[in-house]
Structure formats: C-alpha cells, structure tokens
Design a protein around this motif. Structure first.
Motif, PDB file in Angstrom:
ATOM      1  N   ARG A 138       3.368   6.873  -4.876  1.00 23.43           N
ATOM      2  CA  ARG A 138       2.331   6.218  -5.670  1.00 23.43           C
ATOM      3  C   ARG A 138       2.171   6.915  -7.022  1.00 23.43           C
ATOM      4  O   ARG A 138       2.261   8.124  -7.121  1.00 23.43           O
ATOM      5  CB  ARG A 138       1.003   6.239  -4.905  1.00 23.43           C
ATOM      6  CG  ARG A 138      -0.090   5.408  -5.568  1.00 23.43           C
ATOM      7  CD  ARG A 138      -1.425   5.535  -4.859  1.00 23.43           C
ATOM      8  NE  ARG A 138      -1.338   5.073  -3.474  1.00 23.43           N
ATOM      9  CZ  ARG A 138      -1.682   5.813  -2.433  1.00 23.43           C
ATOM     10  NH1 ARG A 138      -2.135   7.043  -2.606  1.00 23.43           N
ATOM     11  NH2 ARG A 138      -1.586   5.320  -1.223  1.00 23.43           N
ATOM     12  N   ASN A 139       1.986   6.129  -8.066  1.00 24.96           N
ATOM     13  CA  ASN A 139       1.780   6.631  -9.434  1.00 24.96           C
ATOM     14  C   ASN A 139       3.011   7.335 -10.017  1.00 24.96           C
ATOM     15  O   ASN A 139       2.893   8.141 -10.940  1.00 24.96           O
ATOM     16  CB  ASN A 139       0.574   7.588  -9.493  1.00 24.96           C
ATOM     17  CG  ASN A 139      -0.719   6.904  -9.107  1.00 24.96           C
ATOM     18  OD1 ASN A 139      -0.932   5.730  -9.411  1.00 24.96           O
ATOM     19  ND2 ASN A 139      -1.588   7.621  -8.404  1.00 24.96           N
TER      20      ASN A 139
ATOM     21  N   GLU B 143       5.797   2.693   2.092  1.00 25.20           N
ATOM     22  CA  GLU B 143       4.427   2.788   2.596  1.00 25.20           C
ATOM     23  C   GLU B 143       4.262   3.909   3.609  1.00 25.20           C
ATOM     24  O   GLU B 143       3.207   4.038   4.235  1.00 25.20           O
ATOM     25  CB  GLU B 143       4.011   1.453   3.204  1.00 25.20           C
ATOM     26  CG  GLU B 143       3.834   0.360   2.170  1.00 25.20           C
ATOM     27  CD  GLU B 143       3.371  -0.967   2.750  1.00 25.20           C
ATOM     28  OE1 GLU B 143       2.750  -1.750   2.000  1.00 25.20           O
ATOM     29  OE2 GLU B 143       3.632  -1.228   3.942  1.00 25.20           O
ATOM     30  N   GLY B 144       5.328   4.722   3.765  1.00 29.19           N
ATOM     31  CA  GLY B 144       5.226   5.887   4.631  1.00 29.19           C
ATOM     32  C   GLY B 144       5.777   5.678   6.025  1.00 29.19           C
ATOM     33  O   GLY B 144       5.633   6.560   6.887  1.00 29.19           O
TER      34      GLY B 144
ATOM     35  N   ALA C  97       2.688   4.810  -0.213  1.00 28.67           N
ATOM     36  CA  ALA C  97       2.325   6.137   0.276  1.00 28.67           C
ATOM     37  C   ALA C  97       2.144   7.096  -0.890  1.00 28.67           C
ATOM     38  O   ALA C  97       2.624   6.858  -2.012  1.00 28.67           O
ATOM     39  CB  ALA C  97       3.414   6.650   1.226  1.00 28.67           C
ATOM     40  N   ASP C  98       1.483   8.209  -0.612  1.00 28.76           N
ATOM     41  CA  ASP C  98       1.162   9.170  -1.669  1.00 28.76           C
ATOM     42  C   ASP C  98       2.400   9.712  -2.362  1.00 28.76           C
ATOM     43  O   ASP C  98       2.374  10.000  -3.567  1.00 28.76           O
ATOM     44  CB  ASP C  98       0.359  10.344  -1.082  1.00 28.76           C
ATOM     45  CG  ASP C  98      -1.049   9.933  -0.670  1.00 28.76           C
ATOM     46  OD1 ASP C  98      -1.514   8.880  -1.157  1.00 28.76           O
ATOM     47  OD2 ASP C  98      -1.668  10.659   0.130  1.00 28.76           O
ATOM     48  N   PHE C  99       3.518   9.865  -1.614  1.00 28.89           N
ATOM     49  CA  PHE C  99       4.696  10.525  -2.193  1.00 28.89           C
ATOM     50  C   PHE C  99       5.322   9.721  -3.330  1.00 28.89           C
ATOM     51  O   PHE C  99       6.040  10.279  -4.160  1.00 28.89           O
ATOM     52  CB  PHE C  99       5.748  10.809  -1.104  1.00 28.89           C
ATOM     53  CG  PHE C  99       6.525   9.600  -0.645  1.00 28.89           C
ATOM     54  CD1 PHE C  99       7.705   9.229  -1.276  1.00 28.89           C
ATOM     55  CD2 PHE C  99       6.073   8.835   0.424  1.00 28.89           C
ATOM     56  CE1 PHE C  99       8.416   8.118  -0.851  1.00 28.89           C
ATOM     57  CE2 PHE C  99       6.781   7.735   0.854  1.00 28.89           C
ATOM     58  CZ  PHE C  99       7.950   7.366   0.223  1.00 28.89           C
TER      59      PHE C  99
ATOM     60  N   GLN D 297       0.867  -1.176   0.000  1.00 27.89           N
ATOM     61  CA  GLN D 297       0.000   0.000   0.000  1.00 27.89           C
ATOM     62  C   GLN D 297       0.901   1.222   0.000  1.00 27.89           C
ATOM     63  O   GLN D 297       1.223   1.780   1.044  1.00 27.89           O
ATOM     64  CB  GLN D 297      -0.920   0.008   1.231  1.00 27.89           C
ATOM     65  CG  GLN D 297      -1.979   1.101   1.219  1.00 27.89           C
ATOM     66  CD  GLN D 297      -2.936   0.972   0.041  1.00 27.89           C
ATOM     67  OE1 GLN D 297      -3.444  -0.115  -0.228  1.00 27.89           O
ATOM     68  NE2 GLN D 297      -3.170   2.067  -0.656  1.00 27.89           N
TER      69      GLN D 297
END
Length: 421
Positions: free
Chosen positions: A10-11, A60-61, A6-8, A4
């Motif tokens: 991802r993508n 995952e942060g 983390a936003d930093f 899963q």
C-alpha cells in the motif's frame, strides 16, 4: 473490482498502479476467449481473469505459493486480453507487478534459478551471445533437434548502404537540405541470429533518402531481464540506452526506429518504467515519444516504395502479426496494407490474434506449451498456401521457421528484396 491492499505494498508506486488496474476489472471473462493458455489448458487460473484474482489475493496479503508462480509463469504476456477487454484493464503491467512479488516470496527450484540466470546474463549481452551463436551455427547440423531449433542457419549478409546521395543541384553555394536521419535499435540477439533484418531496414530507408544510424553504446532494450523478473537489471539496461541515445536526441534525430516488435513494445514503455526516476523520467518519456516501429515509419511511404519496386516474384504471403505489434503496440493493418501496395496478396491465418508461442524466453522456460502453440500456428499458416511466411519480430520468425520448411522472413526483408532484387 474492490481491493484492500496489504501494508507491504500500500502507498507504493507498484501498489497504486496495481490498485488502479484491479479496480477496472469487471469480471466479464471476455479475456478468456482470446487467451492462448486458457484455450490449451481450460483452467480458469491459466487465463487472465484467474491470474488477476491470484494477483489480487497476493497483494491483499493472501498466501503466495509455487502454484501461484506456475500460473503466472505460464502467461505468455501476449496481451491479447488487453485488446479484448472492454474495460481497458492493463493486464500486461499488472502481471509484471505480480511476478515481481512472487519472485520475492517463492524460492524457485535450483534448476529454474540457473536457467533464468543464464538467459538473463547471456541473451542481452552481445559480446557473449554473438560468438556463442556463431559457434552454434558451425555445429548446427550435429545438434539435437530441440537445440537446433534455437539456432537459425547463418545468413548471407546484405551490404550495408552508404549515406544517401545529396539532392540534385546541391553544391557549396547551394548546400543540400539537412539529411533525414533516424536511429535504429540494433537489438541484442537479432544482429547475431538474423542480421539481415537490420541491414534490410537500413537499405529500405536509404532508398527513401533516410540515413540509418546505430549507436554502439545502446544494447538490449530491457525486455528479456524485465520479463524474467530481474527488474533492477532491466531498468539499468533502459537507463544505458537513454544515455546512449540522448546526444542523438539533442542533435535532432527524427525517430528511433525499431524493427523487432518485442523491443518496440518495451521501448514505448520507457517513460512509464522510469516515471519515478527523477534523473531519467523526462528523458525516458522523450525516447518513448520518438520511438516508431518500422511499419509506422514506412506506412507513410507506400506510393514511393511501390514505385521503387523492381521485382514482383512474390505474389502471395501469409502474415503472422506478432502479439507485441498488434496487442502491445496496437498496430494493426499497417503491414498488410503496405505489402498490398506492392501488389502482394496478404493472407492472415484464422488465429491471427493468437500468439505463436515464442514470447521472448517462453520457448525455453515453457517448451511444451510453446511448441504446441507453434505447431498450431504453423498449420494455420501453411494451409493458406503462401509462397512464404512473413512476420515482424525476430523471436517469432526464428520460432516459426523451426517448425516449417517454408521460408519465414521479416516483412521488411521482403520489401528490400522487391526494391533491390
């Protein structure tokens, strides 16, 4: 392995690649059995599986600490775990992504920053490194042992071959067939440290009627800066090489020959490393497709080379296959088979799958671990009672030579000696 991110991350390109690699890992632990640092330290976090968990936690942060950095620093990037892994986990690519994130998060002590900056600035720069090496060789007898170990004795240079002669019967009315031409990556440290490796390569190819070209605008393959965490600078090194070689590619060069397996493992990744660069992606992949280790080139000429041999003075060698050859490039058995065609008995140490501890700049950044691995490797090579030790990477050769009085050389230097005497 479930992930899963983390936003930093991802993508992003790194995130998507890391996610795909992490999901392949099934926690089996087979990799720990062939990891040199796990064998020495017995710490799960100093083995591939433990480092994968650290990287997953980070992406995952989770917290990223100096301890995380230390465990990733201790990795040799030998990629022995990739050969062992039944699930095809591309650990080498994952650990580079992890290291990049750590470098952006955890400040290094000033001493480490300075050391790594000096290594990344001096080693890939031939105009700085070459005179520094010549000076070091002049004062080598007076240097402390640890520094003397990094400076091979100066070689008596072989003669660079002339262009192969035209085929018999060629004339203006009957022009010769187009000469076979191959590019050779000279490398950044090899021409100053052990220049006869490149000259021997050219002489052996010359004996087969192949002309060797070196493009002066090409330089370091990018591996040094890449593995030290200077990724943007490494990509600039790679783009420079692509630009330097491209006119030769357009002119129909047959192959790009690499005789330092550490460089070869990196050049064969050019297509991947520049896959997201629209200006270079296709060219970089073409460079990758043309790249051949010298073993891959000469492996198709066993009978011809054996027929050219003049001397048979060397009958027994111990061979250390570099990690970047057997694990990075997945080339195994070719060198042994080629040398055997000369009537040479090739002996492999019991730990032939394990790293000697050189690993690029590892012997400078992690000297204790590096020298422990070297001493173990040297003992296992010497017990084979060979006439000499051969390997396929400049770093391994220099590192092993610093730990033994037995001669250590590139295997292509031995082939050149057998042909030319």
């Amino acid at each position: 392995m479930q992930t899963q991110l983390a936003d930093f991350i991802r993508n992003t390109a790194d995130g998507e690649e890391a996610d795909a690699i992490l999901r392949k890992c099934v926690h089996c632990g087979f990799c720990t059995a062939t990891c040199p640092t796990y064998q020495l330290l017995g710490d799960e976090l100093d083995g591939p599986r433990g480092r994968i968990y650290l990287i997953k936690q980070m992406l995952e942060g989770g917290a990223v600490t100096r301890s995380t950095q230390l465990h990733l620093d201790r990795c040799l990037t030998c990629r022995s775990c990739e050969t062992t892994c039944p699930s095809g986990v591309q650990y080498g690519r994952l650990v580079e992504i992890g290291r990049q994130q750590v470098e952006q998060t955890v400040p290094r002590p000033l001493r480490q920053q300075l050391l790594r900056r000096v290594l990344a600035s001096v080693l890939p720069n031939g105009t700085v490194f070459a005179p520094a090496m010549r000076l070091g060789q002049l004062v080598r007898p007076f240097l402390p042992r640890r520094l003397r170990d990094k400076i091979p004795a100066r070689q008596r240079l072989l003669e660079w071959p002339t262009k192969p002669a035209p085929a018999e019967g060629a004339s203006e009315a009957n022009p010769p067939a187009a000469a076979r031409r191959m590019l050779l990556l000279a490398g950044c440290v090899q021409p100053a440290m052990l220049p006869n490796i490149n000259i021997a390569t050219a002489r052996v190819l010359h004996a087969l009627g192949i002309e060797t070209l070196i493009e002066p605008e090409a330089g370091c393959c990018g591996a040094i800066r890449l593995h030290l965490g200077y990724r943007d600078e490494a990509l600039d090194d790679i783009r420079r090489n692509v630009d330097a070689w491209w006119p030769h590619v357009e002119a129909g060069i047959e192959a790009i020959v690499i005789n330092a397996s550490g460089c070869g493992a990196t050049v064969k990744e050019y297509g991947h490393l520049l896959r997201n660069d629209p200006a270079y992606a296709e060219k970089a992949q073409r460079i990758t497709d043309l790249s051949r280790d010298i073993a891959e080139v000469l492996g198709g000429f066993e009978a011809e080379l054996a027929g050219l041999a003049r001397r048979r003075g060397v009958h027994t060698v111990a061979y250390h296959p570099p990690c970047t050859l057997q694990h990075g490039q997945q080339i195994r058995g070719v060198v042994e088979h080629l040398l055997a065609s000369f009537g040479i008995e090739v002996r492999l140490p019991a730990d032939s799958h394990l790293c000697c501890g050189s690993a690029g700049t590892y012997s400078v950044t992690q000297p204790s671990m590096s020298y422990t691995l070297r001493d173990r490797k040297v003992r296992n090579l010497e017990v084979l009672e060979p006439q000499m030790i051969v390997s396929a990477n400049v770093g391994c050769i220099a590192h092993l030579q610093s730990g033994t009085s037995m001669p250590v050389a590139h295997w292509v230097e031995l082939v050149e000696h057998l042909i030319y005497g």
